[in-house]
Design an enzyme around this catalytic site. Structure first.
Site, short mmCIF file in Angstrom:
data_model
loop_
_atom_site.label_atom_id
_atom_site.label_comp_id
_atom_site.label_asym_id
_atom_site.label_seq_id
_atom_site.Cartn_x
_atom_site.Cartn_y
_atom_site.Cartn_z
N TRP A 165 0.79 -1.21 0.04
CA TRP A 165 0.06 0.01 0.14
C TRP A 165 0.86 1.07 -0.02
O TRP A 165 0.26 2.33 -0.36
CB TRP A 165 -0.83 0.09 1.10
CG TRP A 165 -0.19 -0.21 2.62
CD1 TRP A 165 -0.29 -1.61 3.24
CD2 TRP A 165 0.43 0.47 3.30
NE1 TRP A 165 0.57 -1.27 4.40
CE2 TRP A 165 1.11 -0.13 4.43
CE3 TRP A 165 1.01 2.12 2.99
CZ2 TRP A 165 1.90 0.55 5.61
CZ3 TRP A 165 1.68 2.64 4.31
CH2 TRP A 165 2.20 1.84 5.13
N ASN A 166 2.01 1.14 0.21
CA ASN A 166 2.85 2.36 0.50
C ASN A 166 3.43 3.10 -0.92
O ASN A 166 3.71 4.10 -0.84
CB ASN A 166 4.14 2.15 1.29
CG ASN A 166 5.27 1.14 1.07
OD1 ASN A 166 4.80 0.49 0.08
ND2 ASN A 166 6.30 1.31 1.33
N LYS A 189 -2.31 -8.38 -7.73
CA LYS A 189 -2.85 -8.59 -6.35
C LYS A 189 -2.97 -7.40 -5.38
O LYS A 189 -1.68 -7.36 -4.78
CB LYS A 189 -2.87 -9.87 -5.61
CG LYS A 189 -3.79 -10.09 -4.62
CD LYS A 189 -3.53 -10.68 -3.12
CE LYS A 189 -2.62 -9.81 -2.30
NZ LYS A 189 -3.57 -8.95 -1.42
N PRO A 190 -3.45 -6.29 -5.55
CA PRO A 190 -2.88 -4.99 -4.74
C PRO A 190 -3.36 -5.23 -3.29
O PRO A 190 -4.27 -6.29 -2.99
CB PRO A 190 -3.74 -4.03 -5.25
CG PRO A 190 -4.93 -4.58 -6.02
CD PRO A 190 -4.58 -6.10 -6.34
N SER A 192 -5.57 -4.68 0.24
CA SER A 192 -7.03 -4.07 0.54
C SER A 192 -6.86 -2.52 0.79
O SER A 192 -7.89 -1.98 0.61
CB SER A 192 -7.56 -5.02 1.59
OG SER A 192 -6.77 -4.99 2.62
N GLY A 243 6.87 -6.46 0.50
CA GLY A 243 6.30 -6.27 1.88
C GLY A 243 7.01 -6.75 2.89
O GLY A 243 8.33 -6.67 2.64
N SER A 244 6.37 -7.41 3.88
CA SER A 244 7.25 -7.56 5.23
C SER A 244 7.94 -8.62 4.94
O SER A 244 7.91 -9.66 4.39
CB SER A 244 6.48 -7.78 6.42
OG SER A 244 5.49 -8.77 6.26
N GLU A 265 10.93 -8.34 -2.19
CA GLU A 265 11.51 -6.86 -1.71
C GLU A 265 11.01 -6.62 -0.47
O GLU A 265 9.62 -6.31 -0.27
CB GLU A 265 11.16 -5.90 -2.98
CG GLU A 265 12.00 -4.86 -3.01
CD GLU A 265 11.31 -3.62 -2.10
OE1 GLU A 265 11.64 -3.57 -0.99
OE2 GLU A 265 10.52 -2.95 -2.67
N LEU A 266 11.70 -6.91 0.58
CA LEU A 266 11.36 -6.97 2.12
C LEU A 266 11.79 -5.79 2.97
O LEU A 266 12.05 -4.89 2.43
CB LEU A 266 11.58 -8.51 2.45
CG LEU A 266 11.23 -9.67 1.68
CD1 LEU A 266 11.68 -10.95 2.08
CD2 LEU A 266 9.84 -9.68 1.36
N CYS A 299 10.24 1.14 2.48
CA CYS A 299 11.22 0.16 3.05
C CYS A 299 12.53 0.67 3.00
O CYS A 299 13.60 0.08 3.63
CB CYS A 299 11.29 -1.05 1.92
SG CYS A 299 9.86 -1.69 1.91
N GLU A 394 11.98 -2.00 11.73
CA GLU A 394 11.54 -0.71 11.15
C GLU A 394 10.35 -0.19 11.74
O GLU A 394 9.28 -0.95 11.99
CB GLU A 394 10.81 -1.48 9.75
CG GLU A 394 11.74 -1.34 8.38
CD GLU A 394 10.91 -1.58 7.21
OE1 GLU A 394 11.27 -1.39 6.12
OE2 GLU A 394 10.11 -2.70 7.63
C1 SIN Z 1 9.43 0.74 -0.95
O1 SIN Z 1 9.15 1.07 -0.03
O2 SIN Z 1 9.00 -0.65 -1.09
C2 SIN Z 1 9.77 1.04 -2.25
C3 SIN Z 1 10.55 2.36 -2.03
C4 SIN Z 1 11.14 2.90 -3.20
O3 SIN Z 1 10.87 2.51 -4.34
O4 SIN Z 1 11.92 3.98 -3.26
#
Ligand code: SIN
Length: 492
Positions: A165-166, A189-190, A192, A243-244, A265-266, A299, A394
């Site tokens: 979502w970010n 799959k975005p 919710s 995600g996490s 990508e965690l 992230c 985090e």
């Molecule tokens: C992310 O937070 O997963 C991606 C951040 C970015 O692409 O700069």
């Protein structure tokens, strides 16, 4: 806008890109059982829309459609696929303002950042439209006189993209851009929290002319059920997830059942080091950009700062002035710089990290309070020690924790003392130190005198428990293609 305590709910603007049905096999469809879920504006708590809530059977239909569309799509020429991607890019850019407003509504990100994300997300589509034409193979000098050895690269097959979502737009395009360029149909799959931006760009993909079944978006609140189907279904050949780390590990174990290829990508725990020879004003600027981007919810956001004893007071003083000046409020107001956190869970995490740090001796220099709803004051904390939760995990929120150090070796050891290895940052004017420290940091990405490292032209990804694979750049295509060795025998 609120400096501390108040936000003004805005009436929801109508937006021609709002779609509430899932997009499967070139059609806008409901769930078989008719279920829907609500999308909430985190700034106001208002319901923006109710969106189709798909289950397993619906998702299987989408996978079957994507699988059926694969042979014809992969047989298009690279230039034909590139042209489709280019049209999609143009449409995304043309709808920048509407997409940005939709994004701010559903994820709370301030408008200026949402506009930036549309550009960032579109850049992946443009980049991979170009890369589509450059998926070169190889000719290998043969091991015997009667053979010729050739390597070709082919589409991997149906790709599932589970996105966060970010970055409601850019994390989709960073995955589906290379997949579509390589000749692979996609199931998006975005989350919710932010399905509307995902559906809006699906609508633009439909307008760009991708054949039915090539681009599918399944909206759902049943993350565990749908995630399992995407992992265990043999027709899906590749899963890409952002995600996490905890969910990444779960998906990886589920993908083990059929050895599905996987990119992850965690989470991160980004250190930000300010050496005694740094340009302090530049370091403050970089810290502000990296720590407070998207309200601390990326992230690659700085998670812990280490500042050399000799420049500690100057850095903390200047950073505190900049943080105290940040304007918090509804991201739809153009002059606001920080929006709300995404949900109650995110807010609780920030409060927990702060309480833990305070109980172990941290000191609040700026902020430190929850505001109305999901808003939290931008905060600077000092006296941070390695045993605090905020130094180890985090925080995903607007809190900048600062610790003091005196020795280069010691700070590298502190920076690397984590299971994570996504992004790291440091500031120094000494070129030898820059090389030395950059090489010593155990991270997939290092910002050297720079707080903003993300771009479509460079590889994005982490080592250790921060993930597997890289996204974007010239390397990004390889994760969506299979390499095949052709051995021609009997040549005379
Ligand atoms: C992310 O937070 O997963 C991606 C951040 C970015 O692409 O700069």
């Amino acid at each position: 806008m609120m400096n501390s305590t108040h936000t003004t709910p805005k009436p929801q603007a109508t937006n021609s890109l709002i779609r509430t049905q899932s997009y499967v096999n070139g059609m806008w469809v409901d769930a078989a059982n008719g279920e829907t879920f609500d999308v909430i504006d985190p700034a106001t708590g208002n319901i923006i829309a109710s969106v189709v809530d798909m289950g397993n059977a619906d998702v299987r239909t989408a996978i079957d459609a994507a699988h059926a569309a694969w042979p014809a799509y992969r047989d298009l020429t690279a230039k034909e696929r590139s042209t489709l991607l280019r049209k999609w890019f143009t449409l995304i850019v043309e709808h920048k303002e509407e997409l940005a407003r939709l994004m701010t509504m559903e994820c709370g990100k301030v408008l200026s950042e949402s506009r930036g994300e549309v550009d960032y997300g579109a850049s992946f589509v443009e980049w991979f439209a170009e890369e589509a034409k450059r998926t070169y193979g190889d000719v290998i000098p043969a091991n015997t006189k009667d053979k010729r050895l050739v390597v070709i690269k082919q589409s991997i097959g149906v790709v599932a993209a589970i996105t966060p979502w970010n970055f409601p737009l850019a994390m989709i395009t960073r995955k589906v851009g290379p997949a579509l360029a390589a000749g692979s149909p996609v199931i998006v799959k975005p989350p919710s929290e932010t399905p509307l931006t995902a559906l809006a760009i699906s609508y633009l993909a439909e307008k760009a002319g991708f054949p039915p079944g090539v681009y599918n978006t399944v909206t759902t609140s049943k993350n565990a059920e749908v995630g399992l189907e995407l992992c265990e279904n043999n027709k899906v050949r590749k899963l890409s997830f952002t995600g996490s780390t905890a969910i990444g590990k779960l998906l990886m174990s589920q993908c083990a059942s059929n050895l599905k290829k996987i990119s992850l990508e965690l989470g991160g725990n980004a250190p930000f080091i300010v050496f005694e020879d740094a340009d302090i004003d530049a370091a403050v600027k970089g810290a502000m950009a990296s720590k407070f981007r998207n309200n601390g919810q990326t992230c690659v956001c700085v998670n812990r700062m280490y500042v050399h004893d000799r420049v500690y007071d100057e850095f903390v003083g200047k950073l505190s002035v900049a943080v105290a000046a940040l304007r918090v409020g509804n991201g739809m107001d153009d002059d606001v710089q920080m929006g709300p956190l995404i949900n109650e869970k995110g807010l609780t995490k920030v409060k927990h990290h702060l309480a833990d740090a305070l109980s172990k001796g941290a000191k609040i220099i700026v902020g430190g309070n929850a505001l109305e709803g999901l808003f939290f004051q931008p905060t600077v904390l000092t006296n941070i020690t390695p045993d605090m939760v905020i130094a180890r995990e985090e925080v995903f929120g607007p809190v900048a924790p600062i610790a003091r150090f005196t020795d280069e070796k010691e700070v590298i050891q502190l920076a690397n003392d984590t299971p994570y290895g996504l992004a790291s940052y440091f500031y120094s004017k000494d070129i030898s130190r820059c090389w030395r420290v950059a090489e010593a940091l155990e991270y997939g990405m290092v910002g050297i005198n720079e707080g903003m490292i993300s771009t479509e032209v460079a590889p994005f990804g982490g080592i250790k428990e921060s993930g597997i694979g890289r996204e974007g750049s010239k390397y990004g295509m390889d994760y969506f293609m299979e390499m095949k060795h052709l051995c021609f025998g009997g040549i005379n």
